[in-house]
Design a protein around this motif. Structure first.
Motif, short mmCIF file in Angstrom:
data_model
loop_
_atom_site.label_atom_id
_atom_site.label_comp_id
_atom_site.label_asym_id
_atom_site.label_seq_id
_atom_site.Cartn_x
_atom_site.Cartn_y
_atom_site.Cartn_z
N MET A 73 0.85 -1.19 0.00
CA MET A 73 0.00 0.00 0.00
C MET A 73 0.89 1.24 0.00
O MET A 73 1.94 1.26 0.63
CB MET A 73 -0.88 -0.02 1.26
CG MET A 73 -1.87 1.10 1.38
SD MET A 73 -3.03 0.83 2.75
CE MET A 73 -2.02 1.20 4.18
N PHE A 74 0.44 2.26 -0.73
CA PHE A 74 1.15 3.54 -0.72
C PHE A 74 0.15 4.69 -0.73
O PHE A 74 -1.04 4.50 -1.01
CB PHE A 74 2.13 3.66 -1.90
CG PHE A 74 1.50 3.68 -3.27
CD1 PHE A 74 1.05 4.86 -3.84
CD2 PHE A 74 1.40 2.51 -4.01
CE1 PHE A 74 0.48 4.87 -5.10
CE2 PHE A 74 0.85 2.51 -5.27
CZ PHE A 74 0.39 3.70 -5.83
N ASN A 75 0.63 5.89 -0.40
CA ASN A 75 -0.22 7.08 -0.42
C ASN A 75 0.00 7.82 -1.73
O ASN A 75 1.14 8.01 -2.16
CB ASN A 75 0.10 7.99 0.77
CG ASN A 75 -1.04 8.95 1.06
OD1 ASN A 75 -1.92 9.19 0.22
ND2 ASN A 75 -1.04 9.52 2.25
N MET B 146 5.39 4.91 1.06
CA MET B 146 4.97 3.52 1.00
C MET B 146 4.58 3.16 2.42
O MET B 146 5.31 3.46 3.37
CB MET B 146 6.13 2.61 0.56
CG MET B 146 6.63 2.92 -0.82
SD MET B 146 7.81 1.71 -1.47
CE MET B 146 9.00 1.52 -0.17
N TYR B 147 3.42 2.53 2.57
CA TYR B 147 2.94 2.21 3.91
C TYR B 147 3.05 0.75 4.29
O TYR B 147 3.26 0.43 5.44
CB TYR B 147 1.49 2.66 4.08
CG TYR B 147 1.41 4.09 4.51
CD1 TYR B 147 1.63 4.43 5.82
CD2 TYR B 147 1.14 5.09 3.60
CE1 TYR B 147 1.56 5.75 6.23
CE2 TYR B 147 1.07 6.41 4.00
CZ TYR B 147 1.29 6.74 5.30
OH TYR B 147 1.24 8.03 5.70
N ARG B 148 2.81 -0.14 3.41
CA ARG B 148 2.86 -1.56 3.76
C ARG B 148 3.52 -2.33 2.64
O ARG B 148 3.22 -2.11 1.47
CB ARG B 148 1.47 -2.16 3.97
CG ARG B 148 0.58 -1.44 4.92
CD ARG B 148 0.93 -1.74 6.37
NE ARG B 148 -0.06 -1.14 7.24
CZ ARG B 148 -0.01 0.11 7.70
NH1 ARG B 148 0.98 0.88 7.39
NH2 ARG B 148 -0.96 0.57 8.50
N ILE B 149 4.39 -3.21 3.02
CA ILE B 149 4.95 -4.19 2.09
C ILE B 149 5.07 -5.47 2.89
O ILE B 149 5.80 -5.52 3.87
CB ILE B 149 6.34 -3.78 1.57
CG1 ILE B 149 6.26 -2.45 0.85
CG2 ILE B 149 6.90 -4.86 0.66
CD1 ILE B 149 7.60 -1.85 0.54
N LEU C 177 8.10 -3.00 -8.49
CA LEU C 177 6.91 -2.70 -9.29
C LEU C 177 6.12 -1.55 -8.67
O LEU C 177 5.59 -0.69 -9.38
CB LEU C 177 6.03 -3.94 -9.42
CG LEU C 177 6.61 -5.08 -10.27
CD1 LEU C 177 5.75 -6.34 -10.11
CD2 LEU C 177 6.73 -4.67 -11.73
N MET C 178 6.03 -1.53 -7.33
CA MET C 178 5.33 -0.44 -6.66
C MET C 178 6.06 0.88 -6.89
O MET C 178 5.42 1.91 -7.14
CB MET C 178 5.21 -0.70 -5.16
CG MET C 178 4.45 0.42 -4.45
SD MET C 178 4.00 0.10 -2.73
CE MET C 178 5.52 -0.41 -1.99
N ALA D 114 6.26 6.23 -9.26
CA ALA D 114 7.02 7.20 -10.07
C ALA D 114 6.12 7.93 -11.06
O ALA D 114 6.48 9.00 -11.55
CB ALA D 114 8.16 6.49 -10.79
N LYS D 115 4.94 7.38 -11.34
CA LYS D 115 3.98 8.01 -12.26
C LYS D 115 3.16 9.11 -11.59
O LYS D 115 2.45 9.85 -12.27
CB LYS D 115 3.02 6.95 -12.82
CG LYS D 115 3.69 5.86 -13.61
CD LYS D 115 2.69 4.78 -13.96
CE LYS D 115 3.36 3.57 -14.57
NZ LYS D 115 2.40 2.47 -14.77
N LEU D 116 3.23 9.22 -10.27
CA LEU D 116 2.46 10.22 -9.54
C LEU D 116 2.99 11.62 -9.86
O LEU D 116 4.18 11.78 -10.20
CB LEU D 116 2.52 9.95 -8.04
CG LEU D 116 1.86 8.66 -7.57
CD1 LEU D 116 2.25 8.33 -6.13
CD2 LEU D 116 0.35 8.75 -7.71
N PRO D 117 2.16 12.67 -9.73
CA PRO D 117 2.60 14.03 -10.06
C PRO D 117 3.81 14.47 -9.24
O PRO D 117 3.84 14.28 -8.03
CB PRO D 117 1.38 14.89 -9.71
CG PRO D 117 0.22 13.96 -9.71
CD PRO D 117 0.76 12.61 -9.31
#
Length: 147
Positions: free
Chosen positions: A61-63, A74-77, A95-96, A101-104
């Protein structure tokens, strides 16, 4: 390696809740069920199932908005204890990072973890995260610079 990510949905959420960590790791991380519930109240959190072939073996999970240290967090791996040590966690994290990296204005990714969590330390260091001495409560925060 046949690892892929798929957003949590009606078909895979429950199986993610059934995954288990080792006893040592469980003290460092919230359960997947709590994390999935958290995404229902914090919609900027993006949860994913980790697949190895056709089997769900992990959760992450990430924000999708920037937070402390002006980075995306990144919150959970997590990888089920039966699949650890096979490179699945590293590939899923890679992969995450590609997705994040695609986020603004994504110029850095941050992850926090307990300093005693040696597995997390090794994983993040192997992916190019650096420790600049940032601390948040009982966790240390490491940064991967994308630009």
């Amino acid at each position: 390696m046949n690892v892929r990510l798929e957003e949590i949905n009606a078909e895979n959420w429950y199986e993610c809740c059934q995954l288990e960590l080792s006893k040592e790791q469980a003290e460092y991380m919230e359960s997947n069920a709590v994390s999935i519930a958290q995404t229902k109240f914090e919609p900027t959190l993006k949860p994913y199932a980790v697949y190895f072939g056709e089997e769900i073996v992990g959760f992450l999970m990430f924000n999708s908005v920037k937070e402390e240290l002006d980075g995306y967090w990144m919150y959970r791996i997590m990888v089920d204890k039966a699949y650890q040590g096979k490179g699945v966690g590293k590939e899923a994290t890679r992969l995450m990072l590609e997705e994040m990296a695609k986020l603004p204005d994504a110029d850095k990714i941050v992850v926090g973890y307990h300093p005693d969590n040696k597995g997390a330390h090794h994983l993040y260091a192997s992916l190019g995260f650096v420790d600049n001495g940032d601390r948040f409560g009982r966790e240390m925060a490491v940064i991967k610079y994308l630009r």
